[in-house]
Design a protein around this motif. Structure first.
Motif, mmCIF file in Angstrom:
data_model
loop_
_atom_site.group_PDB
_atom_site.id
_atom_site.type_symbol
_atom_site.label_atom_id
_atom_site.label_comp_id
_atom_site.label_asym_id
_atom_site.label_seq_id
_atom_site.Cartn_x
_atom_site.Cartn_y
_atom_site.Cartn_z
ATOM 1 N N TYR A 25 0.828 -1.206 0.000
ATOM 2 C CA TYR A 25 0.000 0.000 0.000
ATOM 3 C C TYR A 25 0.867 1.262 0.000
ATOM 4 O O TYR A 25 0.565 2.218 -0.706
ATOM 5 N N GLN A 26 1.928 1.292 0.815
ATOM 6 C CA GLN A 26 2.716 2.509 1.034
ATOM 7 C C GLN A 26 4.202 2.384 0.694
ATOM 8 O O GLN A 26 4.835 3.383 0.379
ATOM 9 N N LEU A 27 4.754 1.216 0.785
ATOM 10 C CA LEU A 27 6.196 1.008 0.680
ATOM 11 C C LEU A 27 6.743 1.309 -0.710
ATOM 12 O O LEU A 27 6.162 0.909 -1.713
ATOM 13 N N GLU A 28 7.861 2.010 -0.764
ATOM 14 C CA GLU A 28 8.651 2.196 -1.985
ATOM 15 C C GLU A 28 9.921 1.381 -1.840
ATOM 16 O O GLU A 28 10.392 1.151 -0.724
ATOM 17 N N GLN A 29 10.490 0.987 -2.975
ATOM 18 C CA GLN A 29 11.713 0.190 -2.938
ATOM 19 C C GLN A 29 12.667 0.594 -4.055
ATOM 20 O O GLN A 29 12.223 1.017 -5.129
ATOM 21 N N TYR A 30 13.940 0.427 -3.776
ATOM 22 C CA TYR A 30 14.980 0.345 -4.792
ATOM 23 C C TYR A 30 15.414 -1.118 -4.779
ATOM 24 O O TYR A 30 15.758 -1.646 -3.716
ATOM 25 N N ILE A 31 15.403 -1.759 -5.929
ATOM 26 C CA ILE A 31 15.861 -3.141 -6.038
ATOM 27 C C ILE A 31 17.082 -3.149 -6.949
ATOM 28 O O ILE A 31 17.043 -2.588 -8.048
ATOM 29 N N ILE A 32 18.156 -3.802 -6.490
ATOM 30 C CA ILE A 32 19.432 -3.783 -7.183
ATOM 31 C C ILE A 32 19.966 -5.208 -7.310
ATOM 32 O O ILE A 32 19.894 -5.988 -6.355
ATOM 33 N N ALA A 33 20.517 -5.535 -8.471
ATOM 34 C CA ALA A 33 21.228 -6.801 -8.651
ATOM 35 C C ALA A 33 22.649 -6.584 -8.149
ATOM 36 O O ALA A 33 23.503 -6.080 -8.871
ATOM 37 N N GLY A 34 22.893 -6.921 -6.894
ATOM 38 C CA GLY A 34 24.232 -6.765 -6.335
ATOM 39 C C GLY A 34 25.231 -7.684 -7.016
ATOM 40 O O GLY A 34 26.400 -7.352 -7.179
ATOM 41 N N CYS A 35 24.729 -8.842 -7.454
ATOM 42 C CA CYS A 35 25.540 -9.823 -8.166
ATOM 43 C C CYS A 35 24.589 -10.678 -8.988
ATOM 44 O O CYS A 35 23.522 -11.054 -8.514
#
Length: 141
Positions: A60-70
């Motif tokens: 409902y509220q959460l934002e994210q940055y998603i990154i392929a660290g490896c």
């Protein structure tokens, strides 16, 4: 509870700053500088079995940055009407996911590490776990 009209087109892959030299590379993420929200939680996924999927929910509220660290993986976003598939395979790129979107992560490469920066602490009440409930939420917006 605040409703939103976010769509998959409100999400984008962000180029993160990179400092490169003979000793290796570094990417720096800072609240108030190159992240559009204050990071309140960081977690990472690893040792994901072949063929497994993660996600399968919305917030409902959460934002994210998603990154392929490896390694690499795919993120499938859905807003109830449109879908968008993004491949992440570079540690200096982040997928910014806005609230109110269904997300699934799959096709993880061997040894993949997925880094997630989240705008909120864990709160089960912020999750939409059933796709049918997600569609109802989007129609009520």
């Amino acid at each position: 509870m605040k409703r939103n009209n976010n769509t998959v087109f409100d999400c984008s892959v962000i180029d993160l700053p990179q400092i490169c030299n003979d000793a290796g590379n570094i990417t720096i993420l800072e609240n108030g500088n190159n992240i559009p929200f204050d990071v309140k939680r960081v977690y990472y996924l690893y040792d994901i079995p072949g063929g497994a999927s993660r996600g399968g929910h919305a917030h409902y509220q959460l934002e994210q940055y998603i990154i392929a660290g490896c390694g690499s993986f795919e993120v499938i976003l859905n807003d109830g009407g449109n879908s968008k598939k993004i491949t992440l395979n570079n540690p200096n790129k982040a997928l910014h996911i806005v609230p109110g979107l269904w997300r699934e992560l799959d096709n993880f490469s061997s040894g993949c590490i997925t880094l997630v920066l989240a705008s909120e602490l864990y709160d089960e009440a912020d999750y939409i776990r059933k796709y049918e409930d997600f569609l109802k939420f989007k129609k009520e917006r």
